[in-house]
Design a protein around this motif. Structure first.
Motif, PDB file in Angstrom:
ATOM      1  N   ASP A 106       0.829  -1.207   0.000  1.00  0.00           N
ATOM      2  CA  ASP A 106       0.000   0.000   0.000  1.00  0.00           C
ATOM      3  C   ASP A 106       0.864   1.258   0.000  1.00  0.00           C
ATOM      4  N   ASP A 107       1.986   1.242   0.745  1.00  0.00           N
ATOM      5  CA  ASP A 107       2.915   2.379   0.727  1.00  0.00           C
ATOM      6  C   ASP A 107       3.516   2.568  -0.665  1.00  0.00           C
ATOM      7  N   ILE A 108       3.935   1.458  -1.264  1.00  0.00           N
ATOM      8  CA  ILE A 108       4.558   1.506  -2.592  1.00  0.00           C
ATOM      9  C   ILE A 108       3.569   2.022  -3.628  1.00  0.00           C
ATOM     10  N   TYR A 109       2.358   1.478  -3.598  1.00  0.00           N
ATOM     11  CA  TYR A 109       1.339   1.867  -4.571  1.00  0.00           C
ATOM     12  C   TYR A 109       1.013   3.352  -4.455  1.00  0.00           C
ATOM     13  N   THR A 110       0.830   3.811  -3.215  1.00  0.00           N
ATOM     14  CA  THR A 110       0.516   5.223  -2.989  1.00  0.00           C
ATOM     15  C   THR A 110       1.633   6.119  -3.494  1.00  0.00           C
ATOM     16  N   GLN A 111       2.875   5.721  -3.238  1.00  0.00           N
ATOM     17  CA  GLN A 111       4.024   6.517  -3.662  1.00  0.00           C
ATOM     18  C   GLN A 111       4.070   6.652  -5.182  1.00  0.00           C
TER      19      GLN A 111
END
Length: 327
Positions: A310-315
């Motif tokens: 989720d962090d990667i996708y948001t970034q």
């Protein structure tokens, strides 16, 4: 798992002035579970249609199982099973009867079809419901039956488009476990298209992040997180400190800082609010814990900071144009 079974080169699809898929290069290996992630309208479904030979690319090439999907779509369909988010079955027929119908359409003899269907029903956990009308099946049962349906022709690749929508948490877990088992035990390549990030992180070997028709990132979760968040500090170690064990002059913390500075792989070290944060080029949890304890400071916790999908996708979604490919 080195042999590529899906190869996309410069794959592009335009509808008038709108570009749905933009110069896509992607290689998926045999036996791999690959997650295709992105919001609605990102180009995932269009890419899948071109893989199946159901839509012609504007430019570029798509090969599945060594077959050009544009030139020979029928042969691709013999090798690939496709499970959409909602599978259509004959509601008045039983699960077994539906599968037998599919098997016969795939030119299996009645004897071979019967044996394969019974084996698949057991594999997907529907042997007790084999004689039940599909109209009485739950959503989870229908998806299991759908998986058995695509496996009837012994495909090399299965493509799953949002397969867990509407399934309860236990059903989701069991369905995903079944997908992993099929990939590992039978070397079936799985392409999972979804926006459920946690589920994808659970089962996928690698992921590709789609935004506005472009593949912005490709790799496994750990590699992507290191590339995105910590190019110079791949490891972030957080240590909880018992502030009541500190002396009033700060000598202990000074000793901790001095000892950490002697470790060549330590990039940074900060202390704030009872948390010691160490950025390093390697996993130094053992060394950091020893330094803290030897200094006389009480250690209350020690964790390795890890970024999730989720962090990667948001970034990537917020960045929009950053491209990172992990080999």
């Amino acid at each position: 798992m080195d042999k590529s079974i899906i190869e996309l080169k410069g794959l592009t699809k335009r509808y008038g002035n709108f570009t749905a898929v933009d110069s896509l290069d992607l290689s998926i290996r045999k036996g791999e579970i690959f997650g295709l992630l992105g919001p609605n309208g990102a180009g995932k479904s269009t890419t899948i249609l071109m893989m199946l030979g159901l839509s012609e690319p504007t430019s570029g090439a798509v090969h599945v199982c060594g077959i050009d999907a544009t030139v020979n779509p029928i042969e691709v369909k013999r090798q690939v099973g496709y499970l959409p988010d909602d599978v259509g079955f004959y509601e008045h027929l039983s699960g077994r009867e539906n599968l037998l119908y599919t098997a016969r359409l795939n030119r299996l003899s009645l004897h071979e079809a019967s044996a394969r269907v019974d084996r698949l029903l057991q594999r997907v956990g529907l042997q007790q419901a084999a004689g039940k009308k599909v109209g009485k099946y739950s959503r989870g049962m229908r998806q299991r039956l759908g998986l058995a349906d695509v496996l009837v022709k012994n495909p090399q690749v299965i493509i799953l488009d949002e397969p867990t929508l509407g399934i309860d948490p236990i059903g989701v877990r069991e369905f995903l476990e079944l997908i992993v088992a099929l990939s590992r035990e039978e070397q079936i390549t799985v392409l999972l298209s979804s926006h459920h990030l946690h589920q994808v992180q659970q089962v996928c070997d690698r992921v590709g992040i789609f935004v506005a028709g472009k593949l912005l990132a490709e790799g496994n979760v750990r590699e992507l997180s290191r590339t995105l968040f910590s190019a110079n500090e791949p490891y972030i170690i957080e240590v909880g400190i018992d502030t009541e064990t500190l002396d009033g002059e700060g000598a202990q913390l000074a000793a901790v800082r001095s000892a950490l500075a002697e470790l060549s792989q330590v990039v940074s070290a900060t202390i704030h609010g009872g948390i010691l944060r160490v950025g390093s080029e390697a996993d130094l949890r053992t060394e950091v814990a020893r330094i803290v304890v030897d200094s006389g400071v009480g250690l209350t916790s020690l964790t390795m900071k890890e970024y999730g999908l989720d962090d990667i996708y948001t970034q990537y979604f917020e960045g929009g144009e950053t491209y990172g490919k992990i080999a």
